[in-house]
Design an enzyme around this catalytic site. Structure first.
Site, PDB file in Angstrom:
ATOM      1  N   TYR A   1     104.236  65.277 -61.460  1.00 18.20           N
ATOM      2  CA  TYR A   1     104.427  63.937 -60.900  1.00 18.20           C
ATOM      3  C   TYR A   1     105.827  63.812 -60.285  1.00 18.20           C
ATOM      4  CZ  TYR A   1     104.917  58.796 -60.982  1.00 18.20           C
ATOM      5  OH  TYR A   1     105.133  57.488 -60.665  1.00 18.20           O
TER       6      TYR A   1
ATOM      7  N   ILE B   1     107.102  49.816 -65.583  1.00 12.97           N
ATOM      8  CA  ILE B   1     106.840  48.423 -65.200  1.00 12.97           C
ATOM      9  C   ILE B   1     105.900  47.788 -66.219  1.00 12.97           C
ATOM     10  CG2 ILE B   1     105.889  46.909 -63.422  1.00 12.97           C
ATOM     11  CD1 ILE B   1     106.847  48.914 -61.380  1.00 12.97           C
TER      12      ILE B   1
ATOM     13  N   GLY C   1      95.837  51.828 -52.793  1.00  9.65           N
ATOM     14  CA  GLY C   1      95.918  51.828 -54.257  1.00  9.65           C
ATOM     15  C   GLY C   1      96.046  50.417 -54.795  1.00  9.65           C
TER      16      GLY C   1
ATOM     17  N   GLY D   1      95.549  49.097 -58.494  1.00 14.03           N
ATOM     18  CA  GLY D   1      96.437  49.583 -59.546  1.00 14.03           C
ATOM     19  C   GLY D   1      97.379  48.512 -60.063  1.00 14.03           C
ATOM     20  N   GLN D   2      98.224  48.922 -61.009  1.00 17.63           N
ATOM     21  CA  GLN D   2      99.080  47.971 -61.721  1.00 17.63           C
ATOM     22  C   GLN D   2      99.945  47.138 -60.774  1.00 17.63           C
ATOM     23  OE1 GLN D   2     102.205  49.698 -64.075  1.00 17.63           O
ATOM     24  NE2 GLN D   2     102.427  47.889 -65.387  1.00 17.63           N
TER      25      GLN D   2
ATOM     26  N   ASP E   1      91.246  50.655 -51.941  1.00 19.28           N
ATOM     27  CA  ASP E   1      91.317  51.618 -53.043  1.00 19.28           C
ATOM     28  C   ASP E   1      90.118  52.538 -52.890  1.00 19.28           C
ATOM     29  OD1 ASP E   1      91.883  52.861 -55.625  1.00 19.28           O
ATOM     30  OD2 ASP E   1      93.143  51.106 -55.964  1.00 19.28           O
TER      31      ASP E   1
HETATM   32  N1  SER Z   1     105.675  54.444 -65.007  1.00 20.16           N
HETATM   33  C1  SER Z   1     105.463  55.724 -64.402  1.00 20.16           C
HETATM   34  C2  SER Z   1     104.860  56.684 -65.345  1.00 20.16           C
HETATM   35  O1  SER Z   1     105.051  56.498 -66.532  1.00 20.16           O
HETATM   36  C3  SER Z   1     106.754  56.277 -63.919  1.00 20.16           C
HETATM   37  O2  SER Z   1     106.852  56.177 -62.566  1.00 20.16           O
HETATM   38  O3  SER Z   1     104.251  57.603 -64.941  1.00 20.16           O
END
Ligand code: SER
Length: 315
Positions: A138, A168, A6, A9-10, A32
Site C-alpha cells: 500500500y 480517519i 470510489g 468508500g469511507q 464505484d
Molecule cells: N487509514 C489507512 C489505512 O489504515 C491509511 O491510509 O490503510
C-alpha cells in the site's frame, strides 16, 4: 460536473454530501465498482472501474467532468493480503485518472497516506520532506502515486493536489481494510457491546483526524489559489495523535463501563512502521490548514452519531 471515484468508500460518502451541498443536486457524479443498495439524494450515480482507461476517459468525456476526486483505492491491510490488486487499483487507477485528466483538462484531488512513511522515517513530528521507504505494498503504491502526481504537475501543468491522510474516524460509511480501522471499530463496539478487542496493542499511537476535518482539508486545498500550492507530491496532514489505550480512556469518559482488551494481529507490524505524529506546517503555511476537532470533541460527536445509528438498527 464533478466526478468522485470510489464514492461508496469511507471518505467518498461524506465528501459527496458536502459537494452536493455546495454545488447543488445533479452536479456530483458518484461512481464505484457497483451501484450502492441505498442511493442518497442529490447525487448522480454510475459504475466505474478505474483500472480501465477507456472507461475513465468515456465517463469524463460523456459527463463533461471538470474536477475529479479520485478516491478509489485498496487500503493497507487488504493491500498486504492482495498486493497485485493493490498495485493495479492504486497505481494503474491513479495513472489512468491523471492521464485522462490531462487530456480533458480536469483538476484532480487524490489522497495519499501516512503509509508512504516506513521504519526508516523519523516517527515523531515526521517532516514533510523525509525518507519514504514504506514496508507495505500500500505504501509503495502511494509513493508511486505521489511521484506520478508530481510528474504530471510539472511536465503537463496538470492541477493535481493531494494530502497524506492520517487515520480517519467517521460514522457514515465504514472504513474497509485499513490498519487504522480500530479507531472507528472501537466506537461501534463500545456502543453495541460495551467491549472491544483491539487488533493493535494499547500503546500503539498513530496520527488521526475526524471526518469533518478530512472533508474540510480536501475542500480547503482544492479552493486554494494554485500559486500557493508549493507541494505537488502530497501534503503532510494531521489533527491529533492517540494510542488505542488513550482512545479507550476517552470513550470511557462517556461510557464508564466500557472495557477494551488487546489482541494484536498482522496489522500491528504495519502500525509500528508508521509515524506517531506528523509535522503538517507546510499545509498550515501554504493553504491555512487548521483542524477544528480535538480528541474530546471528536469522541463526543462520534458517540452521538453512533448511538443514533445503532438505535435505528435496533428499533
Ligand atoms: N487509514 C489507512 C489505512 O489504515 C491509511 O491510509 O490503510
Amino acid at each position: 460536473m464533478i466526478l468522485i471515484t470510489g464514492a461508496s468508500g469511507q471518505i467518498g460518502v461524506d465528501l459527496a454530501d458536502e459537494l452536493v451541498r455546495r454545488h447543488g443536486p445533479g452536479n456530483v457524479l458518484v461512481t464505484d465498482l457497483r451501484m450502492p443498495e441505498k442511493q442518497r439524494p442529490g447525487r448522480v450515480y454510475d459504475v466505474l472501474d478505474v483500472t480501465y482507461m477507456e472507461s475513465v476517459e468515456k465517463i469524463i468525456q460523456s459527463r463533461d467532468i471538470s474536477v475529479i476526486y479520485h478516491l478509489a483505492g485498496i487500503l493497507s491491510a487488504t493491500g498486504e493480503r492482495h498486493p497485485e490488486l493493490a498495485w493495479n487499483v492504486n497505481v494503474n487507477g491513479v495513472r489512468n485518472v491523471l492521464e485522462a485528466a490531462r487530456r480533458f483538462g480536469c483538476r484532480v484531488f487524490w489522497p495519499s497516506s501516512i503509509a508512504v512513511f516506513g521504519p526508516t522515517t523519523p516517527k515523531i513530528d515526521t517532516p514533510q520532506a523525509t525518507v519514504t521507504e514504506p514496508g507495505t505494498m500500500y505504501g509503495a503504491t502511494k509513493v508511486t502515486g505521489e511521484l506520478l502526481c508530481k510528474f504530471h504537475a510539472t511536465h503537463h501543468d496538470l492541477d493535481v493536489r493531494s494530502v497524506r491522510f492520517p487515520g480517519i474516524i467517521s460514522h457514515s460509511a465504514p472504513p474497509g481494510g485499513g490498519t487504522t480501522d480500530w479507531a472507528v471499530d472501537m466506537f461501534f463496539q463500545a456502543v453495541r457491546h460495551g467491549h472491544y478487542t483491539c487488533f493493535v496493542t494499547e500503546d500503539t499511537r498513530l496520527p488521526m483526524m475526524y471526518m469533518p476535518d478530512a472533508v474540510k482539508s480536501v475542500l480547503d486545498l482544492m479552493d486554494a489559489d494554485s500559486a500557493c500550492i508549493s507541494i505537488r507530491t502530497s501534503y503532510n496532514l494531521t489533527a491529533f495523535s492517540f494510542s488505542s489505550g488513550e482512545l479507550a480512556e476517552a470513550i470511557r469518559a462517556y461510557i464508564p463501563d466500557f472495557t477494551c482488551d488487546y489482541a494484536p494481529d498482522f496489522r500491528q507490524d504495519i502500525a509500528d512502521s508508521w509515524p506517531q505524529s506528523i509535522d503538517d506546517s507546510c499545509a498550515r503555511e501554504d493553504w491555512n490548514w487548521q483542524p477544528e476537532y480535538d480528541l474530546d470533541a471528536m469522541v463526543r460527536d462520534m458517540l452521538h452519531h453512533v448511538r443514533i445509528m445503532i438505535g435505528k438498527e435496533q428499533a
